[in-house]
Design a protein around this motif. Structure first.
Motif, PDB file in Angstrom:
ATOM      1  N   GLN A 262       0.864  -1.177   0.000  1.00 49.04           N
ATOM      2  CA  GLN A 262       0.000   0.000   0.000  1.00 49.04           C
ATOM      3  C   GLN A 262       0.905   1.233   0.000  1.00 49.04           C
ATOM      4  N   MET A 263       0.835   2.039  -1.038  1.00 51.23           N
ATOM      5  CA  MET A 263       1.668   3.237  -1.155  1.00 51.23           C
ATOM      6  C   MET A 263       0.790   4.474  -0.987  1.00 51.23           C
ATOM      7  N   PHE A 264       1.169   5.364  -0.060  1.00 52.29           N
ATOM      8  CA  PHE A 264       0.396   6.557   0.237  1.00 52.29           C
ATOM      9  C   PHE A 264       1.247   7.798  -0.029  1.00 52.29           C
ATOM     10  N   VAL A 265       0.696   8.724  -0.799  1.00 50.50           N
ATOM     11  CA  VAL A 265       1.369   9.997  -1.055  1.00 50.50           C
ATOM     12  C   VAL A 265       0.341  11.114  -0.951  1.00 50.50           C
ATOM     13  N   GLN A 266       0.825  12.333  -0.732  1.00 51.20           N
ATOM     14  CA  GLN A 266      -0.041  13.504  -0.667  1.00 51.20           C
ATOM     15  C   GLN A 266       0.508  14.563  -1.610  1.00 51.20           C
ATOM     16  N   LYS A 267      -0.337  15.012  -2.549  1.00 46.60           N
ATOM     17  CA  LYS A 267       0.095  15.972  -3.563  1.00 46.60           C
ATOM     18  C   LYS A 267      -1.003  17.009  -3.788  1.00 46.60           C
ATOM     19  N   PRO A 268      -0.618  18.248  -4.202  1.00 45.58           N
ATOM     20  CA  PRO A 268      -1.640  19.242  -4.558  1.00 45.58           C
ATOM     21  C   PRO A 268      -2.331  18.841  -5.854  1.00 45.58           C
ATOM     22  N   GLU A 269      -3.595  19.131  -5.955  1.00 44.62           N
ATOM     23  CA  GLU A 269      -4.335  18.712  -7.147  1.00 44.62           C
ATOM     24  C   GLU A 269      -3.876  19.437  -8.413  1.00 44.62           C
ATOM     25  N   GLU A 270      -3.210  20.575  -8.265  1.00 47.65           N
ATOM     26  CA  GLU A 270      -2.740  21.324  -9.429  1.00 47.65           C
ATOM     27  C   GLU A 270      -1.325  20.918  -9.855  1.00 47.65           C
ATOM     28  N   LEU A 271      -0.858  19.752  -9.384  1.00 45.30           N
ATOM     29  CA  LEU A 271       0.496  19.303  -9.711  1.00 45.30           C
ATOM     30  C   LEU A 271       0.668  19.274 -11.232  1.00 45.30           C
ATOM     31  N   ARG A 318      -2.047  13.712 -16.877  1.00 39.18           N
ATOM     32  CA  ARG A 318      -3.024  14.781 -17.068  1.00 39.18           C
ATOM     33  C   ARG A 318      -3.301  15.419 -15.719  1.00 39.18           C
ATOM     34  N   LEU A 319      -3.659  16.702 -15.728  1.00 41.12           N
ATOM     35  CA  LEU A 319      -3.904  17.412 -14.485  1.00 41.12           C
ATOM     36  C   LEU A 319      -4.975  16.700 -13.660  1.00 41.12           C
ATOM     37  N   MET A 320      -4.684  16.581 -12.380  1.00 43.45           N
ATOM     38  CA  MET A 320      -5.615  15.919 -11.476  1.00 43.45           C
ATOM     39  C   MET A 320      -6.617  16.930 -10.914  1.00 43.45           C
ATOM     40  N   ASP A 321      -7.726  16.424 -10.405  1.00 39.23           N
ATOM     41  CA  ASP A 321      -8.789  17.294  -9.911  1.00 39.23           C
ATOM     42  C   ASP A 321      -9.409  16.648  -8.670  1.00 39.23           C
ATOM     43  N   ARG A 322      -9.245  17.315  -7.540  1.00 42.81           N
ATOM     44  CA  ARG A 322      -9.790  16.772  -6.295  1.00 42.81           C
ATOM     45  C   ARG A 322     -11.303  16.654  -6.343  1.00 42.81           C
ATOM     46  N   GLU A 323     -11.937  17.513  -7.132  1.00 40.42           N
ATOM     47  CA  GLU A 323     -13.395  17.514  -7.209  1.00 40.42           C
ATOM     48  C   GLU A 323     -13.943  16.507  -8.205  1.00 40.42           C
ATOM     49  N   SER A 324     -13.092  15.692  -8.794  1.00 38.61           N
ATOM     50  CA  SER A 324     -13.531  14.695  -9.773  1.00 38.61           C
ATOM     51  C   SER A 324     -14.370  13.600  -9.105  1.00 38.61           C
ATOM     52  N   ALA A 325     -15.261  13.014  -9.885  1.00 36.63           N
ATOM     53  CA  ALA A 325     -16.080  11.904  -9.389  1.00 36.63           C
ATOM     54  C   ALA A 325     -15.237  10.675  -9.082  1.00 36.63           C
ATOM     55  N   VAL A 327     -12.549  10.719  -7.356  1.00 39.72           N
ATOM     56  CA  VAL A 327     -11.871  10.947  -6.078  1.00 39.72           C
ATOM     57  C   VAL A 327     -12.868  10.731  -4.948  1.00 39.72           C
ATOM     58  N   LYS A 328     -12.497   9.867  -3.998  1.00 36.18           N
ATOM     59  CA  LYS A 328     -13.348   9.571  -2.855  1.00 36.18           C
ATOM     60  C   LYS A 328     -12.621  10.011  -1.575  1.00 36.18           C
ATOM     61  N   ASN A 329     -13.282  10.866  -0.803  1.00 38.32           N
ATOM     62  CA  ASN A 329     -12.698  11.354   0.442  1.00 38.32           C
ATOM     63  C   ASN A 329     -11.312  11.964   0.208  1.00 38.32           C
ATOM     64  N   ASP A 330     -11.227  12.758  -0.841  1.00 38.55           N
ATOM     65  CA  ASP A 330      -9.991  13.467  -1.222  1.00 38.55           C
ATOM     66  C   ASP A 330      -8.891  12.533  -1.707  1.00 38.55           C
ATOM     67  N   THR A 331      -9.176  11.262  -1.944  1.00 37.16           N
ATOM     68  CA  THR A 331      -8.136  10.291  -2.304  1.00 37.16           C
ATOM     69  C   THR A 331      -8.437   9.643  -3.648  1.00 37.16           C
ATOM     70  N   ILE A 354      -3.399   8.423  -3.636  1.00 42.21           N
ATOM     71  CA  ILE A 354      -2.925   9.807  -3.715  1.00 42.21           C
ATOM     72  C   ILE A 354      -3.954  10.707  -3.031  1.00 42.21           C
ATOM     73  N   THR A 355      -3.551  11.299  -1.920  1.00 40.00           N
ATOM     74  CA  THR A 355      -4.404  12.276  -1.256  1.00 40.00           C
ATOM     75  C   THR A 355      -4.163  13.636  -1.898  1.00 40.00           C
ATOM     76  N   LEU A 356      -5.219  14.196  -2.500  1.00 39.28           N
ATOM     77  CA  LEU A 356      -5.097  15.446  -3.257  1.00 39.28           C
ATOM     78  C   LEU A 356      -5.394  16.635  -2.350  1.00 39.28           C
ATOM     79  N   GLU A 357      -4.415  17.522  -2.254  1.00 39.81           N
ATOM     80  CA  GLU A 357      -4.583  18.735  -1.466  1.00 39.81           C
ATOM     81  C   GLU A 357      -5.427  19.734  -2.269  1.00 39.81           C
ATOM     82  N   ASP A 358      -6.379  20.323  -1.623  1.00 35.85           N
ATOM     83  CA  ASP A 358      -7.306  21.226  -2.295  1.00 35.85           C
ATOM     84  C   ASP A 358      -6.631  22.553  -2.649  1.00 35.85           C
ATOM     85  N   VAL A 359      -6.914  23.043  -3.865  1.00 35.57           N
ATOM     86  CA  VAL A 359      -6.529  24.398  -4.274  1.00 35.57           C
ATOM     87  C   VAL A 359      -7.797  25.099  -4.744  1.00 35.57           C
ATOM     88  N   ASN A 360      -7.749  26.428  -4.762  1.00 43.85           N
ATOM     89  CA  ASN A 360      -8.946  27.189  -5.116  1.00 43.85           C
ATOM     90  C   ASN A 360      -9.056  27.285  -6.640  1.00 43.85           C
TER      91      ASN A 360
END
Length: 492
Positions: A262-271, A318-325, A327-331, A354-360
Motif C-alpha cells: 500500500q503506497m500513500f502519497v499527498q500531492k496538490p491537485e494542481e500538480l 493529465r492534471l488531477m482534480d480533487r473535485e472529480s467523481a 476521487v473519494k474522500n480526497d483520495t 494519492i491524497t489530493l490537497e485542495d486548491v482554489n
C-alpha cells in the motif's frame, strides 16, 4: 404316642400313656448342585491381579448349617493353560473367580474355559461341577506403530491446505475401536505451525497438510517428528511410536513483491504534468530465477498517471482534480502492476493512494437557474451558493449585482454568508428578465452567473404567478408578440 394296660390285675382299660420322639439323623445323601449348568463371563485383558470376574454358586439339599451342606469351590482345570495354568483363582467359600496371574492377551488367547467343582463336607464329600467360559475383552494394551521410521513428501511453495504425505500405522488391538483408532501429533520441527496433521478416514493413517504457504527461499526442507497414540489412553504403560517426516519444498516462479503493498502519497491537485508522484519499488523473491522486474498501470480510472516501465517512477499524465467523481474522500486510488520478463510472466499488484490537497480552482456558483419574483412583494428571494472546493476555499461568499442589472435589482448575502438574498427594487412590467450576479469565495475567486427571473403578479401568500384573465386575451397576445421580439417573456 404309646398306650399301656395291665392284663393280670387290670380291667383292660388304659392305665398309662408314654410319648416317644424319634429323631432322624441326616446323612450326606445330596451332592452340591450349581445354579447354572454353565456360566459365561468377560474379563478385560488389562485386568490386574485380584479383579473379580464372575461368581458361581452351588447349593446342597442336606441339612443347612451342617457340614454335610457346607460347600467349598475349586478350579479343576483351565484351557488353554497359557501363558500360565493359574491365570485364575476361585474363592473357596463364596465362589468368586478372580484374576490371579498377569498376561491376559485377547489378541493371543481370546477365551478361557474353566471347570469348577463344588464339594460338601467342607470340600471332602460329594461333588458337583459346572463350566465357566471367560471371554477376554480388548483393552488398549497395544500401541500403534508406524510402518516406516521415515516418511518423505514434497510440496510447491506457497501452496496452502494441500496434502504433503500420508503416514500409515498398525495396531494389534480390536479393529474399529477407540483402542485401535489412531491419532497423530507433530511434536517438533514446526515452530511456526506451517503444517497440520489429521487422522484419515480408515483411522490408521496420518495425513500431513500445509497450514501456511512454505517459502522455498527461506527453507528448502522441513524435518518433523510425529507421534501416534489412540483415541483412549493406554491401559498399561507403553512407549509411543515416533516417525520422522522430511518435507521438500519445490520452487515455483513467484510474482514480484512491492516493497510497500500500500503506497500513500499527498500531492496538490494542481500538480503540473510530468511531475513525480512517487517511485514504486518491487523485487522478484525468486533467487533461482534471474528475471527483470517491469512496471505498468493496472488501474487508473481518470487516466491521470504514467509509470516508467523500467524504473517504476509514477508521474502526472493529465492534471488531477480533487473535485472529480473518481476521487473519494480526497483520495484517488490507482493500481500499479509489477511483472517479470520470464518465460511465464508472474505479476504482483501494488495500490497507490494519492491524497489530493485542495486548491482554489473552482469559483462559487448559484444553483438556481430560474426564479419567480412577485411585483407587489418586497420579500427577498433566497438563492443557494455552492463551491466544489473544500471549506478553506469556499464560504464566506461575497455577491454583487452586475452593472447591467443594477437599475432594477439589489442583492446581499444572508446572515451566515452562505446564501444570496435578491430583491426587486423597481416596478417593472411583468415578464422574464435576466439577472446577472457576480459571486466570489473567501479567496476572491469570482464568477458571473445569470438567472432568469420571472416577474409577475402572484397568487396571494404564494410566489406563484396568477392565471391570465380572459378579457385581456387579445391585448396580452399583442404585448406578448412585442416582448418576444425584444427577448423578454412575461405573464400578468
Amino acid at each position: 404316642m404309646v398306650h399301656f394296660t395291665d392284663p393280670v390285675h387290670g380291667s383292660g382299660e388304659e392305665e398309662e400313656t408314654i410319648e416317644i420322639i424319634i429323631n432322624i439323623i441326616d446323612m450326606n445323601d445330596n451332592e452340591p448342585v450349581f445354579e447354572q449348568t454353565s456360566y459365561v463371563g468377560e474379563v478385560a485383558e488389562s485386568s490386574p491381579k485380584g479383579t473379580t470376574v464372575i461368581r458361581v454358586k452351588a447349593t446342597d439339599a442336606d441339612e443347612p448349617g451342617y457340614y454335610y451342606s457346607i460347600v467349598k469351590y475349586t478350579i479343576l482345570s483351565q484351557e488353554p493353560k497359557l501363558p500360565s495354568d493359574h491365570m485364575f483363582v476361585i474363592n473357596t467359600v463364596n465362589g468368586a473367580i478372580m484374576v490371579e496371574d498377569a498376561g491376559l492377551d485377547r489378541e493371543t488367547y481370546p477365551e478361557y474355559t474353566l471347570e469348577i467343582q463344588a464339594a460338601d463336607l467342607r470340600g471332602e464329600g460329594l461333588t458337583g461341577k459346572t463350566k465357566v467360559v471367560l471371554k477376554v475383552t480388548d483393552s488398549n494394551d497395544n500401541a500403534p506403530v508406524f510402518t516406516e521410521s521415515t516418511y518423505r513428501g514434497s510440496v510447491d511453495e506457497n501452496a496452502v491446505g494441500v496434502q504433503v504425505v500420508k503416514l500409515s500405522v498398525t495396531d494389534k488391538d480390536e479393529q474399529n475401536t477407540p483402542a485401535w483408532n489412531a491419532k497423530f501429533k507433530i511434536i517438533s520441527g514446526d515452530p511456526e505451525k506451517l503444517f497440520s496433521i489429521e487422522t484419515g478416514s480408515n483411522k490408521q493413517e496420518g495425513i500431513i497438510k500445509t497450514a501456511q504457504g512454505l517459502d522455498f527461499e527461506k527453507s528448502r526442507t522441513h524435518t518433523l517428528s510425529v507421534i501416534v497414540e489412540n483415541d483412549v489412553p493406554f491401559a498399561i504403560q507403553m512407549t509411543t511410536s515416533t516417525a520422522t517426516v522430511v518435507v521438500t519444498v519445490k520452487d515455483i516462479n513467484e510474482p514480484p513483491v512491492f516493497k510497500d503493498q500500500q503506497m500513500f502519497v499527498q500531492k496538490p491537485e494542481e500538480l503540473p504534468v510530468n511531475s513525480v508522484i512517487t517511485n514504486c519499488e518491487a523485487k522478484d523473491p525468486d533467487f533461482a530465477h534471474k528475471n527483470t522486474v517491469k512496471y505498468k498501470i493496472g488501474s487508473d480510472p481518470a487516466g491521470w498517471l504514467n509509470v516508467d516501465e523500467n524504473t517504476g517512477l509514477v508521474t502526472v499524465k493529465r492534471l488531477m482534480d480533487r473535485e472529480s467523481a473518481f476521487v473519494k474522500n480526497d483520495t484517488y486510488t490507482a493500481l500499479i502492476i509489477a511483472y517479470e520478463d520470464g518465460v511465464v510472466p508472474a505479476t504482483g499488484t501494488g495500490t497507490l493512494s494519492i491524497t489530493l490537497e485542495d486548491v482554489n480552482d473552482n469559483p462559487p456558483f448559484i444553483e438556481e437557474r430560474n426564479i419567480t419574483v412577485c411585483r407587489d412583494d418586497s420579500t427577498p428571494v433566497l438563492l443557494t451558493v455552492t463551491d466544489k472546493d473544500g471549506p478553506r476555499h469556499s464560504a464566506p461568499y461575497n455577491v454583487m449585482v452586475h452593472e447591467i442589472s443594477k437599475p432594477n435589482w439589489s442583492v446581499q448575502m444572508n446572515r451566515d454568508k452562505t446564501g444570496v438574498e435578491l430583491v426587486l427594487n423597481s416596478n417593472v412590467l411583468s415578464g422574464t428578465y435576466p439577472v446577472i450576479l457576480r459571486v466570489s469565495d473567501t479567496d476572491g475567486l469570482e464568477q458571473d452567473y445569470s438567472i432568469q427571473a420571472e416577474v409577475c403578479n402572484c397568487v396571494e401568500n404564494e410566489r406563484v404567478c396568477a392565471p391570465l384573465r380572459n378579457s385581456l386575451g387579445v391585448v396580452q397576445g399583442v404585448v406578448g408578440g412585442i416582448l418576444l421580439l425584444s427577448g423578454l417573456y412575461y405573464c400578468t
